[in-house]
Design a protein around this motif. Structure first.
Motif, PDB file in Angstrom:
ATOM      1  N   ASP A 288       3.366  -3.694  13.552  1.00  0.00           N
ATOM      2  CA  ASP A 288       2.336  -2.675  13.345  1.00  0.00           C
ATOM      3  C   ASP A 288       2.581  -1.476  14.258  1.00  0.00           C
ATOM      4  O   ASP A 288       3.042  -1.617  15.386  1.00  0.00           O
ATOM      5  CB  ASP A 288       0.947  -3.243  13.637  1.00  0.00           C
ATOM      6  CG  ASP A 288       0.483  -4.238  12.581  1.00  0.00           C
ATOM      7  OD1 ASP A 288       1.119  -4.314  11.524  1.00  0.00           O
ATOM      8  OD2 ASP A 288      -0.530  -4.936  12.831  1.00  0.00           O
ATOM      9  N   GLY A 289       2.259  -0.295  13.768  1.00  0.00           N
ATOM     10  CA  GLY A 289       2.412   0.917  14.567  1.00  0.00           C
ATOM     11  C   GLY A 289       1.976   2.160  13.823  1.00  0.00           C
ATOM     12  O   GLY A 289       1.645   3.176  14.430  1.00  0.00           O
ATOM     13  N   LEU A 290       1.952   2.076  12.484  1.00  0.00           N
ATOM     14  CA  LEU A 290       1.525   3.209  11.675  1.00  0.00           C
ATOM     15  C   LEU A 290       0.006   3.241  11.590  1.00  0.00           C
ATOM     16  O   LEU A 290      -0.636   2.216  11.336  1.00  0.00           O
ATOM     17  CB  LEU A 290       2.113   3.101  10.275  1.00  0.00           C
ATOM     18  CG  LEU A 290       1.687   4.167   9.261  1.00  0.00           C
ATOM     19  CD1 LEU A 290       2.187   5.544   9.690  1.00  0.00           C
ATOM     20  CD2 LEU A 290       2.190   3.817   7.866  1.00  0.00           C
ATOM     21  N   GLN A 291      -0.556   4.426  11.793  1.00  0.00           N
ATOM     22  CA  GLN A 291      -2.001   4.616  11.655  1.00  0.00           C
ATOM     23  C   GLN A 291      -2.276   5.800  10.730  1.00  0.00           C
ATOM     24  O   GLN A 291      -1.530   6.780  10.729  1.00  0.00           O
ATOM     25  CB  GLN A 291      -2.661   4.851  13.011  1.00  0.00           C
ATOM     26  CG  GLN A 291      -2.586   3.648  13.935  1.00  0.00           C
ATOM     27  CD  GLN A 291      -3.393   3.852  15.209  1.00  0.00           C
ATOM     28  OE1 GLN A 291      -3.646   4.976  15.645  1.00  0.00           O
ATOM     29  NE2 GLN A 291      -3.816   2.751  15.820  1.00  0.00           N
ATOM     30  N   VAL A 292      -3.361   5.699   9.956  1.00  0.00           N
ATOM     31  CA  VAL A 292      -3.774   6.752   9.026  1.00  0.00           C
ATOM     32  C   VAL A 292      -5.170   7.226   9.418  1.00  0.00           C
ATOM     33  O   VAL A 292      -6.034   6.422   9.798  1.00  0.00           O
ATOM     34  CB  VAL A 292      -3.769   6.233   7.576  1.00  0.00           C
ATOM     35  CG1 VAL A 292      -4.318   7.294   6.629  1.00  0.00           C
ATOM     36  CG2 VAL A 292      -2.359   5.846   7.156  1.00  0.00           C
TER      37      VAL A 292
ATOM     38  N   TRP B 125      -9.063   6.652  13.240  1.00  0.00           N
ATOM     39  CA  TRP B 125      -7.704   6.213  12.953  1.00  0.00           C
ATOM     40  C   TRP B 125      -7.707   4.724  12.634  1.00  0.00           C
ATOM     41  O   TRP B 125      -8.337   3.931  13.343  1.00  0.00           O
ATOM     42  CB  TRP B 125      -6.787   6.483  14.149  1.00  0.00           C
ATOM     43  CG  TRP B 125      -6.498   7.939  14.341  1.00  0.00           C
ATOM     44  CD1 TRP B 125      -7.129   8.801  15.176  1.00  0.00           C
ATOM     45  CD2 TRP B 125      -5.494   8.701  13.656  1.00  0.00           C
ATOM     46  NE1 TRP B 125      -6.588  10.060  15.066  1.00  0.00           N
ATOM     47  CE2 TRP B 125      -5.579  10.021  14.153  1.00  0.00           C
ATOM     48  CE3 TRP B 125      -4.529   8.383  12.703  1.00  0.00           C
ATOM     49  CZ2 TRP B 125      -4.741  11.041  13.710  1.00  0.00           C
ATOM     50  CZ3 TRP B 125      -3.694   9.382  12.255  1.00  0.00           C
ATOM     51  CH2 TRP B 125      -3.793  10.694  12.753  1.00  0.00           C
ATOM     52  N   PHE B 126      -6.989   4.351  11.567  1.00  0.00           N
ATOM     53  CA  PHE B 126      -6.931   2.959  11.126  1.00  0.00           C
ATOM     54  C   PHE B 126      -5.474   2.504  11.095  1.00  0.00           C
ATOM     55  O   PHE B 126      -4.605   3.208  10.559  1.00  0.00           O
ATOM     56  CB  PHE B 126      -7.548   2.813   9.738  1.00  0.00           C
ATOM     57  CG  PHE B 126      -9.017   3.150   9.685  1.00  0.00           C
ATOM     58  CD1 PHE B 126      -9.981   2.178   9.912  1.00  0.00           C
ATOM     59  CD2 PHE B 126      -9.433   4.455   9.444  1.00  0.00           C
ATOM     60  CE1 PHE B 126     -11.334   2.492   9.879  1.00  0.00           C
ATOM     61  CE2 PHE B 126     -10.783   4.786   9.403  1.00  0.00           C
ATOM     62  CZ  PHE B 126     -11.732   3.796   9.624  1.00  0.00           C
ATOM     63  N   THR B 127      -5.217   1.338  11.659  1.00  0.00           N
ATOM     64  CA  THR B 127      -3.870   0.780  11.630  1.00  0.00           C
ATOM     65  C   THR B 127      -3.553   0.254  10.240  1.00  0.00           C
ATOM     66  O   THR B 127      -4.365  -0.440   9.625  1.00  0.00           O
ATOM     67  CB  THR B 127      -3.750  -0.361  12.654  1.00  0.00           C
ATOM     68  OG1 THR B 127      -3.934   0.175  13.965  1.00  0.00           O
ATOM     69  CG2 THR B 127      -2.368  -1.022  12.577  1.00  0.00           C
ATOM     70  N   VAL B 128      -2.387   0.598   9.742  1.00  0.00           N
ATOM     71  CA  VAL B 128      -1.914   0.095   8.450  1.00  0.00           C
ATOM     72  C   VAL B 128      -1.194  -1.230   8.711  1.00  0.00           C
ATOM     73  O   VAL B 128      -0.144  -1.233   9.371  1.00  0.00           O
ATOM     74  CB  VAL B 128      -0.960   1.099   7.771  1.00  0.00           C
ATOM     75  CG1 VAL B 128      -0.467   0.537   6.445  1.00  0.00           C
ATOM     76  CG2 VAL B 128      -1.653   2.436   7.572  1.00  0.00           C
ATOM     77  N   PRO B 129      -1.737  -2.362   8.251  1.00  0.00           N
ATOM     78  CA  PRO B 129      -1.083  -3.642   8.520  1.00  0.00           C
ATOM     79  C   PRO B 129       0.329  -3.666   7.940  1.00  0.00           C
ATOM     80  O   PRO B 129       0.552  -3.240   6.803  1.00  0.00           O
ATOM     81  CB  PRO B 129      -1.985  -4.668   7.813  1.00  0.00           C
ATOM     82  CG  PRO B 129      -3.311  -3.981   7.660  1.00  0.00           C
ATOM     83  CD  PRO B 129      -2.983  -2.527   7.472  1.00  0.00           C
ATOM     84  N   SER B 130       1.267  -4.144   8.727  1.00  0.00           N
ATOM     85  CA  SER B 130       2.649  -4.237   8.269  1.00  0.00           C
ATOM     86  C   SER B 130       2.822  -5.519   7.466  1.00  0.00           C
ATOM     87  O   SER B 130       2.656  -6.616   7.984  1.00  0.00           O
ATOM     88  CB  SER B 130       3.601  -4.227   9.464  1.00  0.00           C
ATOM     89  OG  SER B 130       4.934  -4.287   9.030  1.00  0.00           O
ATOM     90  N   VAL B 131       3.134  -5.362   6.191  1.00  0.00           N
ATOM     91  CA  VAL B 131       3.339  -6.498   5.294  1.00  0.00           C
ATOM     92  C   VAL B 131       4.830  -6.605   4.999  1.00  0.00           C
ATOM     93  O   VAL B 131       5.409  -5.670   4.437  1.00  0.00           O
ATOM     94  CB  VAL B 131       2.548  -6.319   3.980  1.00  0.00           C
ATOM     95  CG1 VAL B 131       2.794  -7.495   3.039  1.00  0.00           C
ATOM     96  CG2 VAL B 131       1.060  -6.149   4.271  1.00  0.00           C
ATOM     97  N   PRO B 132       5.475  -7.697   5.385  1.00  0.00           N
ATOM     98  CA  PRO B 132       6.931  -7.814   5.183  1.00  0.00           C
ATOM     99  C   PRO B 132       7.335  -7.567   3.731  1.00  0.00           C
ATOM    100  O   PRO B 132       6.755  -8.127   2.806  1.00  0.00           O
ATOM    101  CB  PRO B 132       7.228  -9.262   5.596  1.00  0.00           C
ATOM    102  CG  PRO B 132       6.150  -9.593   6.594  1.00  0.00           C
ATOM    103  CD  PRO B 132       4.926  -8.874   6.084  1.00  0.00           C
TER     104      PRO B 132
ATOM    105  N   SER C 137       9.771  -3.271  20.165  1.00  0.00           N
ATOM    106  CA  SER C 137      10.330  -2.111  19.495  1.00  0.00           C
ATOM    107  C   SER C 137       9.890  -2.152  18.033  1.00  0.00           C
ATOM    108  O   SER C 137       9.420  -3.182  17.532  1.00  0.00           O
ATOM    109  CB  SER C 137      11.857  -2.113  19.586  1.00  0.00           C
ATOM    110  OG  SER C 137      12.379  -3.255  18.924  1.00  0.00           O
ATOM    111  N   ARG C 138      10.034  -1.026  17.362  1.00  0.00           N
ATOM    112  CA  ARG C 138       9.663  -0.951  15.949  1.00  0.00           C
ATOM    113  C   ARG C 138      10.649  -0.029  15.245  1.00  0.00           C
ATOM    114  O   ARG C 138      11.081   0.976  15.821  1.00  0.00           O
ATOM    115  CB  ARG C 138       8.235  -0.416  15.785  1.00  0.00           C
ATOM    116  CG  ARG C 138       7.802  -0.174  14.344  1.00  0.00           C
ATOM    117  CD  ARG C 138       6.326   0.231  14.256  1.00  0.00           C
ATOM    118  NE  ARG C 138       5.957   0.612  12.910  1.00  0.00           N
ATOM    119  CZ  ARG C 138       5.880   1.871  12.477  1.00  0.00           C
ATOM    120  NH1 ARG C 138       6.124   2.862  13.314  1.00  0.00           N
ATOM    121  NH2 ARG C 138       5.550   2.140  11.235  1.00  0.00           N
ATOM    122  N   MET C 139      10.986  -0.367  14.008  1.00  0.00           N
ATOM    123  CA  MET C 139      11.832   0.497  13.199  1.00  0.00           C
ATOM    124  C   MET C 139      11.172   0.736  11.852  1.00  0.00           C
ATOM    125  O   MET C 139      10.460  -0.130  11.332  1.00  0.00           O
ATOM    126  CB  MET C 139      13.217  -0.120  12.986  1.00  0.00           C
ATOM    127  CG  MET C 139      14.077  -0.158  14.234  1.00  0.00           C
ATOM    128  SD  MET C 139      15.785  -0.665  13.879  1.00  0.00           S
ATOM    129  CE  MET C 139      16.357   0.774  12.951  1.00  0.00           C
TER     130      MET C 139
END
Length: 241
Positions: free
Chosen positions: A124-128, A134-141, A174-176
């Motif tokens: 997780d790291g992207l927010q909208v 601001w809301f975190t966009v859950p990272s879904v594989p 880290s995040r990519m």
């Protein structure tokens, strides 16, 4: 045309810096690809990203068809308008940060393109932003995130909204992310679709060539939706778009 490795958003005197490195180059069309500068390792890099680019371009074409229909237009309207799009790849690397409150992963902005397709690595790291929150966009594989860009907001006369978003730094991980930006070629004039303009729905934005917008977007402070807001016509500045 912007390509290379480094940082691209640290252009203001703001003491809050972006905590990201990026590799940027074009995937399509063929004349825009400078493959001699693409990474040589891993050896499968070119094959992998060219194939991925083909799949993403097919997805973008389908999405533009659906978005055209959503405006009451022919499914091919936007695709024909922008002709052969430029597809730019950006690979972002956000290293762990010992003081995440002192930096942005990537400062708040909306994308200066038509559509953006993002794939991340499960961290997780992207927010909208919605209103003031601001809301975190859950990272879904394996899932793709689609952002509407500024140029589509102009074309739709504000019916479609570009997404203001940011990336936040992480202390331990880290995040990519792998991002594909789809934009019209530089000489395409971007303005509200005439069929969407009437007395009840006046034009909101000045028309601008895609290349000019791209230059302004990358050469000025693009935090928030500043470059897009600068194109608002006088009567539209009181409208919540």
């Amino acid at each position: 045309m912007l390509e290379g490795y480094g940082r691209f958003f640290d252009i203001s005197d703001d003491t809050v810096l972006d905590w990201v490195d990026a590799l940027v180059h074009y995937i399509s069309p063929e004349w825009a690809k400078a493959v001699e500068h693409w990474p040589k390792t891993p050896s499968t890099y070119r094959e992998t990203y060219e194939k991925y680019g083909e799949e993403v371009m097919g997805l973008i074409e389908k999405l533009l068809g659906l978005l055209s229909e959503g405006l009451g237009l022919d499914p091919n309207y936007i695709r024909i308008l922008i002709m052969e799009p430029l597809i730019q790849l950006r690979i972002n690397y956000y290293p762990p940060c010992p003081q995440p409150d002192m930096v942005n992963g990537l400062k708040p902005h909306s994308d200066g393109d038509m559509l953006t397709v993002l794939l991340d690595d499960g961290v997780d790291g992207l927010q909208v932003r919605k209103d003031e929150d601001w809301f975190t966009v859950p990272s879904v594989p394996g899932a793709l995130i689609i952002n509407i860009g500024d140029l589509l907001q102009i074309i739709s006369n504000g019916k479609y909204k570009s997404a203001e978003h940011r990336a936040v730094a992480n202390t331990n991980q880290s995040r990519m992310s792998i991002v594909m930006f789809s934009s019209p070629q530089d000489d395409v004039l971007i303005g509200a679709v005439p069929e969407l303009i009437d007395e009840a729905h006046p034009r909101l934005y000045k028309a601008i060539k895609a290349g000019v917008y791209g230059t302004v977007y990358m050469s000025e402070d693009n935090r928030g939706k500043g470059p897009l807001d600068a194109l608002l016509l006088e009567h539209a500045k009181q409208v919540n778009v």
